[in-house]
Design a protein around this motif. Sequence first.
Motif, short mmCIF file in Angstrom:
data_model
loop_
_atom_site.label_atom_id
_atom_site.label_comp_id
_atom_site.label_asym_id
_atom_site.label_seq_id
_atom_site.Cartn_x
_atom_site.Cartn_y
_atom_site.Cartn_z
N LEU A 199 13.65 13.49 33.78
CA LEU A 199 14.85 13.47 33.36
C LEU A 199 14.81 12.11 32.39
CD1 LEU A 199 17.41 15.02 35.83
CD2 LEU A 199 16.09 16.12 34.00
N ALA A 200 14.16 10.91 32.88
CA ALA A 200 14.29 9.90 32.15
C ALA A 200 13.69 10.10 30.78
CB ALA A 200 13.58 8.78 32.86
N VAL A 201 12.90 10.95 30.59
CA VAL A 201 12.43 11.39 29.28
C VAL A 201 13.24 12.30 28.58
CG1 VAL A 201 10.35 12.13 27.96
CG2 VAL A 201 10.01 10.85 30.04
N GLU A 202 13.71 13.22 29.27
CA GLU A 202 14.23 14.36 28.82
C GLU A 202 15.80 14.04 28.26
OE1 GLU A 202 16.10 18.99 29.99
OE2 GLU A 202 14.15 18.08 30.97
N TRP A 203 16.59 13.25 29.04
CA TRP A 203 17.73 12.49 28.82
C TRP A 203 17.79 11.15 27.90
CZ3 TRP A 203 20.45 13.85 34.18
CH2 TRP A 203 20.57 15.27 34.34
N ALA A 204 16.86 10.45 27.91
CA ALA A 204 16.77 9.32 27.15
C ALA A 204 17.52 9.56 25.62
CB ALA A 204 15.52 8.74 26.74
N PRO A 205 17.51 10.52 24.77
CA PRO A 205 18.27 10.47 23.50
C PRO A 205 19.62 10.50 23.95
CG PRO A 205 16.48 12.36 23.75
CD PRO A 205 16.58 11.69 24.92
N LEU A 206 19.98 10.91 25.41
CA LEU A 206 21.66 10.84 25.13
C LEU A 206 22.02 9.42 25.83
CD1 LEU A 206 21.76 14.13 27.49
CD2 LEU A 206 22.42 13.85 25.09
N GLY A 207 21.02 8.60 26.03
CA GLY A 207 21.39 7.21 26.29
C GLY A 207 21.47 7.22 27.83
N ILE A 208 20.81 7.87 28.64
CA ILE A 208 21.06 8.14 30.06
C ILE A 208 19.52 7.23 30.45
CG2 ILE A 208 21.35 9.42 32.01
CD1 ILE A 208 22.56 11.50 30.29
N ARG A 209 19.63 6.25 31.43
CA ARG A 209 18.93 5.73 32.25
C ARG A 209 18.78 6.24 33.59
NH1 ARG A 209 18.66 1.09 33.61
NH2 ARG A 209 20.85 0.61 33.42
N LEU A 210 17.57 6.73 34.21
CA LEU A 210 17.43 7.03 35.64
C LEU A 210 16.59 6.40 36.38
CD1 LEU A 210 17.70 9.67 33.67
CD2 LEU A 210 18.15 11.06 35.71
N ASN A 211 16.91 5.93 37.51
CA ASN A 211 16.00 5.00 38.37
C ASN A 211 16.19 5.39 39.70
OD1 ASN A 211 14.64 3.15 36.30
ND2 ASN A 211 16.62 2.82 35.80
N CYS A 212 15.27 4.89 40.55
CA CYS A 212 15.37 5.14 41.93
C CYS A 212 15.15 4.07 42.89
CB CYS A 212 14.22 6.40 42.55
SG CYS A 212 14.63 7.89 41.86
N VAL A 213 15.95 3.90 43.75
CA VAL A 213 15.54 2.67 44.77
C VAL A 213 15.07 3.33 46.11
CG1 VAL A 213 16.68 1.01 46.29
CG2 VAL A 213 17.19 1.15 43.91
N ALA A 214 13.93 2.96 46.54
CA ALA A 214 13.39 3.28 47.93
C ALA A 214 13.48 2.28 49.17
CB ALA A 214 11.87 3.88 47.83
N PRO A 215 14.62 2.40 49.91
CA PRO A 215 14.67 1.36 51.13
C PRO A 215 13.54 1.64 51.94
CG PRO A 215 16.69 2.73 50.60
CD PRO A 215 15.53 3.49 49.88
N GLY A 216 13.12 0.62 52.73
CA GLY A 216 12.14 0.56 53.77
C GLY A 216 13.10 0.64 55.09
N ALA A 217 12.74 -0.03 56.30
CA ALA A 217 13.45 -0.08 57.36
C ALA A 217 14.85 -0.90 57.09
CB ALA A 217 12.86 -0.47 58.63
N ILE A 218 15.83 -0.19 56.96
CA ILE A 218 17.20 -0.86 56.75
C ILE A 218 18.27 -0.54 57.74
CG2 ILE A 218 19.08 -1.10 55.04
CD1 ILE A 218 16.35 -1.79 53.82
N GLU A 219 18.52 -1.66 58.24
CA GLU A 219 19.70 -1.39 59.42
C GLU A 219 20.95 -1.07 58.97
OE1 GLU A 219 21.69 -4.09 63.19
OE2 GLU A 219 20.22 -4.94 61.86
N THR A 220 21.40 0.41 59.43
CA THR A 220 22.70 0.91 59.31
C THR A 220 23.17 1.59 60.41
OG1 THR A 220 21.83 3.01 58.70
CG2 THR A 220 21.76 1.39 56.88
N GLU A 221 24.44 2.05 60.13
CA GLU A 221 24.89 2.89 61.08
C GLU A 221 24.06 4.13 61.59
OE1 GLU A 221 27.73 3.16 63.31
OE2 GLU A 221 27.33 1.03 63.29
N GLY A 222 23.35 4.48 60.67
CA GLY A 222 22.27 5.75 60.75
C GLY A 222 21.04 5.39 61.82
N TRP A 223 21.06 4.19 62.25
CA TRP A 223 20.12 3.87 63.27
C TRP A 223 20.43 4.55 64.43
CZ3 TRP A 223 17.25 -1.48 63.27
CH2 TRP A 223 16.36 -1.63 61.84
N LYS A 224 21.52 4.88 64.76
CA LYS A 224 22.12 5.23 66.19
C LYS A 224 21.44 6.67 66.46
CE LYS A 224 26.44 7.09 64.44
NZ LYS A 224 28.14 6.69 64.40
N VAL A 225 20.87 7.20 65.40
CA VAL A 225 20.46 8.71 65.74
C VAL A 225 18.78 8.42 66.19
CG1 VAL A 225 21.81 9.55 64.06
CG2 VAL A 225 19.44 9.18 63.32
N TYR A 226 18.28 7.41 65.94
CA TYR A 226 17.02 6.94 66.59
C TYR A 226 17.01 6.39 67.83
CZ TYR A 226 16.37 7.53 61.37
OH TYR A 226 16.57 7.85 60.25
#
Length: 292
Positions: A199-226
């Motif tokens: 979509l970064a290519v398909e939607w570029a004519p609309l002025g839309i930028r799309l990017n992703c952030v991939a976290p590693g081991a990040i301490e959050t409340e979600g850790w309680k399930v592990y």
Amino acid sequence: MPEAEGGAGAETERFGLDDEALAVQPTAFRDGLFDGQVALVSGGAGGIGRATAWLLARLGATIVVTGRKRDKLEQLVERLQAAGLKASAEVLDIREPEAVEAFFEAFRARHGRLDLLVNSAGGQFPQPAIDYSVKGWRAVVDTNLSGTWFMMQAAARHWRDAGHGGAIVNIVVITTHGLHGVAHSVAARAGVIALSRSLAVEWAPLGIRLNCVAPGAIETEGWKVYSPAARASYPRTNPMMRAGTTWEIAEACAYLGGPAAGFVTGELLAVDGGGQLWGEVWTTGKPDYFKV
């Protein structure tokens, strides 16, 4: 939150940064960077979404957070507003395309504009893939992949109709190495990465930028399930030998969603302490077979 070892009356175990810490964390960005802009953060009451909402609001944005739990959303908004920041919340199940469409119609009427969408909503449960139920598989894929897509498409239509562009940042995971025990989430997030690049290519004519952030081991409340054993191993999943913070992910989102990344689209930014180069994450604990 789970209690620490010691039973009833033991000190409650906490994970990640709370609102008091997020309100004062130092940032690399200048004050007012997002003045006059409106940012939408899905999963805004969760660890990464919450930190991102705090950062963008502190940088001047009007923040709208969504999620499925009204009490957590309202608590966050109260604390943001108490700090003099501009914020509101809406309950939204991103798995329901009709609900997403109705939300964006109301959003346009209320706010008039959207500048940045951060898709932080998602979830998974650690379990050997061979034991997944059909319901469990669908719950993760519907949220992490389909829900993200519904939000992206609705935002793109908003920008197309408004005649101006915007930015999307999707929170994903590293899918090319050593994340085990959450295969359903890996599959869904791999789809989001591929979708974003297309979509970064398909939607570029609309002025839309799309990017992703991939976290590693990040301490959050979600850790309680592990399990405690799995959590104890996380600081050793990268060569920096520590877990990351939600604030570090929020700063990556602010970069990709802000003017400094104006010529960046279709990219995947790993914030994992080098974990993709060295290390592995076993959310279910490392099986004896692989121990050396």
